[in-house]
Write an enzyme that holds these catalytic residues in place. Sequence first.
Site, short mmCIF file in Angstrom:
data_model
loop_
_atom_site.label_atom_id
_atom_site.label_comp_id
_atom_site.label_asym_id
_atom_site.label_seq_id
_atom_site.Cartn_x
_atom_site.Cartn_y
_atom_site.Cartn_z
N GLU A 63 50.54 -7.39 81.83
CA GLU A 63 50.45 -6.02 81.31
C GLU A 63 49.09 -5.76 80.67
O GLU A 63 48.55 -4.65 80.77
CB GLU A 63 51.57 -5.73 80.32
CG GLU A 63 51.59 -4.26 79.94
CD GLU A 63 52.94 -3.75 79.47
OE1 GLU A 63 53.00 -2.56 79.14
OE2 GLU A 63 53.92 -4.51 79.45
N GLY A 82 51.80 1.77 79.81
CA GLY A 82 52.72 1.12 80.74
C GLY A 82 54.08 1.79 80.68
O GLY A 82 54.58 2.09 79.60
N HIS A 89 58.79 -15.15 88.46
CA HIS A 89 58.22 -16.44 88.07
C HIS A 89 58.56 -17.44 89.17
O HIS A 89 59.72 -17.76 89.39
CB HIS A 89 58.76 -16.88 86.72
CG HIS A 89 58.60 -15.82 85.68
ND1 HIS A 89 57.38 -15.51 85.13
CD2 HIS A 89 59.49 -14.98 85.12
CE1 HIS A 89 57.53 -14.53 84.27
NE2 HIS A 89 58.81 -14.18 84.25
N HIS A 106 47.97 1.55 93.71
CA HIS A 106 47.88 3.01 93.73
C HIS A 106 47.18 3.46 92.45
O HIS A 106 47.55 3.03 91.36
CB HIS A 106 49.29 3.63 93.79
CG HIS A 106 49.30 5.11 93.63
ND1 HIS A 106 48.90 5.97 94.63
CD2 HIS A 106 49.65 5.89 92.58
CE1 HIS A 106 49.02 7.21 94.19
NE2 HIS A 106 49.47 7.19 92.96
N GLY A 108 46.58 7.01 91.22
CA GLY A 108 46.69 8.45 91.29
C GLY A 108 46.27 9.12 90.00
O GLY A 108 45.93 8.47 89.01
N SER A 109 46.32 10.44 90.00
CA SER A 109 45.90 11.20 88.82
C SER A 109 46.95 11.20 87.72
O SER A 109 46.63 11.43 86.56
CB SER A 109 45.57 12.64 89.21
OG SER A 109 46.72 13.28 89.75
N HIS A 111 49.81 8.64 87.78
CA HIS A 111 50.30 7.27 87.56
C HIS A 111 49.54 6.30 88.44
O HIS A 111 48.87 6.68 89.39
CB HIS A 111 51.83 7.17 87.76
CG HIS A 111 52.26 7.25 89.19
ND1 HIS A 111 52.47 8.43 89.84
CD2 HIS A 111 52.53 6.28 90.09
CE1 HIS A 111 52.84 8.20 91.08
NE2 HIS A 111 52.88 6.90 91.27
#
Length: 136
Positions: A63, A82, A89, A106, A108-109, A111
């Site tokens: 993350e 996030g 795992h 991806h 994008g504007s 996400h």
Amino acid sequence: MIWKREVTLEALNAMGAGNMVGLLDIRFERIGEDTLEASMPVDGRTKQPFGLLHGGASVVLAESLGSVAGYLCTQGEQRVVGIEVNANHVRSAREGRVTGVCKALHTGSRHQVWQIDIYDQQRRLCCSSRLTTAVL
């Protein structure tokens, strides 16, 4: 190059001071054309009671990488948060450092979706993670 912000490894590593990134000694090590890499130790801070790398620590590395990569793909006052993370795992690590390699699936504007694969020192896959971020 997918990055919209100019940044150095030194600046990325300075961002970890005083938060979980610094506490776990996560170090940004490489900014590629379309990848971002960071490593984390497998030690007392990141192991579970049975001596293996804790799955939660792997998720923190994933993350952290995806969030920073997402931020680097924004401009101006935009930020990312996030909204979903998952991890598979597939191999345990007991020592050394693991390295996460983050790549956009991806951008994008509204996400972004990031793939973060974490490898042990022998370059064996330990964890495969995906992070979805919202662009604010």
